[in-house]
Design an enzyme around this catalytic site. Structure first.
Site: not given
Length: 145
Positions: A129, A93, A127, A84, A90, A58
């Site tokens: 940024w 990412c 959060y 898969r 994650c 990503e």
């Protein structure tokens, strides 16, 4: 009120799956990602695995999209090699995708449960940024009057 599931971008899933099947070889490249830009283009990328924490597919895709002039992305999906299927992003990412594209939709799930969800739904109480940078909306600043 019922939540509507937007049209699932099967072409995008297949684009990522094709890259995973044909370009992911060995341990260095095990994931592929595909994203649809606002202009309809599909951008693809693979991860660059390294024991030091190489970038996920990503994140590589964000650079590839920018290199192609695709600065606004609508939807993204990641697919693992060896059939898969769709793999959710994650935590790192998720945060980067939220910061770059707060309106991005992410395809997650498997089989009949595949769905596109807003990136913000994958990071509840997240959060953001941009909200914490100097010069951000001043409505929350303290007043001395």
């Amino acid at each position: 009120m019922t939540a509507q599931t937007p049209h699932l971008d099967h072409e995008l899933i297949e684009a990522a799956a094709h890259v995973a099947r044909t370009r992911c070889r060995g341990d260095n490249h095990t994931m592929a990602a595909a994203a649809r830009a606002q202009d309809g283009r599909v951008v693809t990328a693979v991860n660059a695995y390294h024991f030091t924490g190489g970038p996920c597919a990503e994140l590589v895709l964000l650079g590839a999209a920018a290199a192609q002039g695709a600065y606004e992305l609508d939807t993204i999906v990641a697919v693992g090699d060896r059939d898969r299927g769709v793999v959710p992003p994650c935590g790192r990412c998720r945060q980067v995708l939220l910061d770059y594209f707060p309106d991005l939709r992410v395809i997650v799930g498997a089989g009949e449960r595949l769905r596109a969800v807003p990136i913000a739904d994958l990071l509840p109480e997240s959060y953001v940024w941009a909200d914490h940078q100097l010069g951000a909306e001043e409505s929350g600043s303290l007043s001395t009057s």
